[in-house]
Design a protein around this motif. Structure first.
Motif: not given
Length: 757
Positions: A629, A735, A749-750, A753
């Motif tokens: 991440d 991610v 996706w971030a 998440s």
């Protein structure tokens, strides 16, 4: 005409209809036939062939007349086509017919069909090969009692010989093919049927083609030498001489540098420098004795050797075009080389004149079908007999077109027949095929017959009804009615002496360098000017482009917004390094974003990247974030910075998303062999250049280890969560692998998440 003439003619026609033998017997002692022979003796001596149609009455059918002609000679050529197929070609047809090895009877007619051959065979009573050659060369054949591949041979001749080669050429090809084996001819015919769309090439060119050739020669004799001369003058030019800077007017002149490898130049003294300035410095070096000005370019002399060679090549090209023209365009005729004589042109008129004097004023062309039935013709004979005391009427049942002796002028044809017979009266031509009528009156005193004929509109058949119904009998009876009702006008009659047959047309083509050659020269001058203008424009454009490129290459290139340091070069960063980079890059992006105008289109993309990076770092600045991440946060911050620097793109570098936007193009195709897919991925410019310099792109498939080692040098690897080693960036976390799909996917996706909708 005597009152018993129609009766005698009808009796003779009855005998003819009984059979060929009876017709021949009856034709011998006939007084009409004797009169015909006597009247036509002077004309026959001037003709190439003796009159034939007068030997049979007009009531005889076309097949009977043609059979009578074939008894005299196995080759009968219609007298209607002297300009297309003259009768003087009969020996050539007979010679070709002998090659078949069987009795061969040839009919050359303007137009007919296969049924006529069977009728002629029945009247002639002799087996053999019956061939019909049409006006434009079409060959139709019927075999009776002989075993030859006649049908297939005719089909081959019609398909392989061009239409403009002439009827004799097709007939000759037929006779050569019919003597070959049946199987061979049948196989060739079947092969031709498979290529039915392939027409044979033309054998001759036309006068229009020769005009085009002369036009092309005019273009060639100007354009080719003109282009050669222009190129030669271009290469003969030298580069302009650029003089060096002028010497100063006072003080010592600086001595030029001395090359150790060459003899040093002679030193310039103050006196020589002043002399040079006095000689040319005012114009080229100084202006009014003041500061020296840039000197103008000296004119460049032409290279004499190149100039002489250019002139020689130009003159040689002109002579080359002139001398090569007869070889390139050798054709001198536009049709088969026919020798048409005056006797060929007068054959039909002589034949018609003899028939008119022998058969009661009626001529039935053997080449044409009978337009009237025997009953209709008998009625016409009766009316002609009634009109004989007032105005003799002469009927000619024959066609007229552009290939006959009159070149399609029916008036000239009738005038020629009148001149042959020497008898005044009304001459009527009936076209049995087209149905056209032509009436001419030759007498000492004129009547109103011509005007009445035109008013009645009898020349052309009425097409309102059936196309095949020409109504020749009804229209001919109307003409006879007009003859009976004609009234004198008091004017002098027309004798037709001024009507002459057109002269024989030579089929020789115009010579080369004539007619359109002058126009070609004029057009060539214009075309050469256009080509030179386009060439000058192209050269000027190319020079401008080259100067622009040189100027751009000489100017200092603007600094490219690329990143340096460990963020861009590290391939095995630690978690601490990634956390430090992520917080610094996010803070720097926030500062730069605050300075961007609110309406800037780049702001939205950069803000999305910053927002996603901050969500990955969390409130604690990434202290609890995984290395994957943290790397995703660094990649997002870098992508946002690239966006503000106008480095836009949908994807990140495949080897390391920390490099930012992939602006170096797609990955090489061999990436899949080292497990670096997909093929749609892209690289940054630095990775692309390093791979290119390493040479792995030029290696073959056998250099797989070298390629894997080179990519491992640039591939980002992250510490795994267990701390036991490293793993490729696309194989770790939830991610960061989305970076393979691009920046937008990584942002999405971030946010997901972080449970942000």
């Amino acid at each position: 005409m005597t009152p018993g003439a129609p009766v005698a003619a009808a009796a003779l026609a009855a005998l003819v209809l009984l059979g060929p033998a009876a017709a021949s017997a009856a034709a011998g002692p006939s007084p009409a036939a004797s009169a015909s022979a006597t009247a036509s003796a002077p004309a026959a001596s001037a003709s190439a062939t003796a009159p034939a149609a007068g030997l049979l009455p007009a009531e005889a059918s076309q097949a009977e007349r043609l059979a009578a002609e074939l008894r005299k000679s196995p080759v009968y050529i219609s007298a209607d086509l002297p300009r297309q197929v003259p009768r003087s070609l009969a020996p050539a047809y007979a010679e070709a017919a002998e090659r078949t090895g069987v009795p061969t009877y040839v009919l050359v007619l303007p137009d007919s069909d296969r049924t006529l051959l069977a009728q002629v065979h029945d009247r002639l009573g002799t087996d053999g090969l019956y061939v019909l050659v049409e006006k434009y060369g079409g060959v139709t054949v019927s075999a009776f009692g002989v075993d030859l591949p006649a049908e297939d041979a005719a089909r081959i001749a019609n398909r392989t010989v061009s239409y403009d080669a002439g009827p004799l050429a097709r007939f000759t090809a037929f006779t050569e093919k019919v003597t070959q084996g049946k199987d061979q001819v049948a196989a060739e015919a079947r092969e031709l049927e498979q290529h039915h769309d392939d027409d044979p090439p033309r054998a001759y060119i036309s006068s229009t083609d020769r005009q085009n050739q002369n036009l092309l020669l005019g273009l060639a004799v100007v354009v080719i030498p003109g282009l050669l001369l222009s190129l030669g003058l271009w290469f003969a030019r030298r580069r302009p001489l650029r003089p060096g800077p002028p010497a100063r007017s006072t003080g010592a002149v600086r001595r030029p540098a001395v090359d150790l490898g060459k003899k040093p130049p002679v030193a310039l003294t103050k006196a020589t420098a002043k002399a040079q300035l006095k000689k040319g410095g005012t114009k080229a070096g100084t202006k009014g004795g003041g500061r020296p000005q840039p000197a103008a370019l000296a004119p460049a002399p032409l290279r004499r050797s190149v100039l002489v060679a250019t002139l020689l090549v130009t003159v040689a090209s002109v002579f080359g075009v002139v001398l090569a023209a007869p070889s390139v365009f050798p054709q001198t005729i536009d049709d088969p080389d026919l020798t048409v004589t005056r006797a060929d042109l007068e054959a039909r008129t002589t034949e018609a004149a003899a028939a008119l004097t022998a058969d009661g004023g009626i001529y039935q062309d053997a080449s044409a079908p009978n337009p009237l039935t025997p009953e209709q013709l008998a009625a016409v004979r009766q009316r002609m007999g009634q009109l004989a005391t007032k105005t003799p009427v002469f009927l000619l049942f024959t066609s007229s077109d552009g290939d006959d002796e009159s070149a399609g002028d029916s008036s000239a044809l009738l005038a020629q027949v009148h001149r042959q017979t020497g008898r005044d009266g009304v001459y009527v031509q009936v076209d049995p095929v087209g149905g056209y009528l032509q009436v001419e009156e030759y007498a000492a005193a004129e009547t109103d017959l011509s005007s009445q004929f035109r008013k009645a509109d009898l020349r052309y058949p009425d097409r309102d009804g059936s196309y095949d119904d020409l109504k020749i009998s009804e229209r001919l009876n109307t003409v006879l009615d007009e003859v009976a009702a004609a009234r004198p006008t008091g004017d002098e009659g027309y004798t037709g002496d001024r009507e002459t047959l057109p002269e024989l047309r030579s089929n020789k083509l115009p010579p080369l360098f004539s007619n359109d050659f002058g126009g070609g020269i004029t057009l060539g001058v214009l075309l050469l000017a256009v080509l030179l203008l386009l060439a000058w424009a192209a050269v000027a454009t190319a020079r401008a482009v080259l100067r622009s490129r040189r100027a751009r290459s000489a100017a200092p290139a603007p600094a490219r917004p690329t990143s340096t340091g460990p963020r861009h070069t590290a391939t095995h960063p630690s978690a601490r390094q990634l956390r430090s980079w992520a917080t610094e890059d996010a803070r720097a992006l926030a500062v730069r974003l605050a300075a961007v105008d609110q309406d800037d289109p780049r702001r939205a993309r950069a803000w999305d990247c910053l927002d996603a990076a901050q969500l990955l770092l969390g409130e604690d600045g990434g202290s609890d974030a995984t290395p994957s991440d943290l790397a995703a946060a660094v990649a997002l911050a870098r992508a946002g910075a690239d966006t503000l620097e106008d480095r836009r793109g949908p994807r990140l570098c495949r080897l390391s998303p920390l490099h930012g936007i992939a602006d170096g193009g797609k990955v090489p195709s061999w990436f899949t062999t080292v497990d670096l897919g997909p093929t749609s991925a892209q690289l940054c410019a630095e990775c692309r250049d390093l791979l290119q310099l390493s040479g792995v792109n030029r290696y073959g498939a056998a250099d797989l280890p070298a390629r894997r080692a080179e990519t491992d040098k640039r591939l980002l690897r992250l510490p795994d969560e267990g701390g036991r080693g490293t793993v490729a960036w696309n194989e770790e976390g939830e991610v960061l692998p989305a970076a393979l799909e691009g920046v937008d996917a990584l942002v999405q996706w971030a946010r997901e998440s972080a449970s942000v909708q």
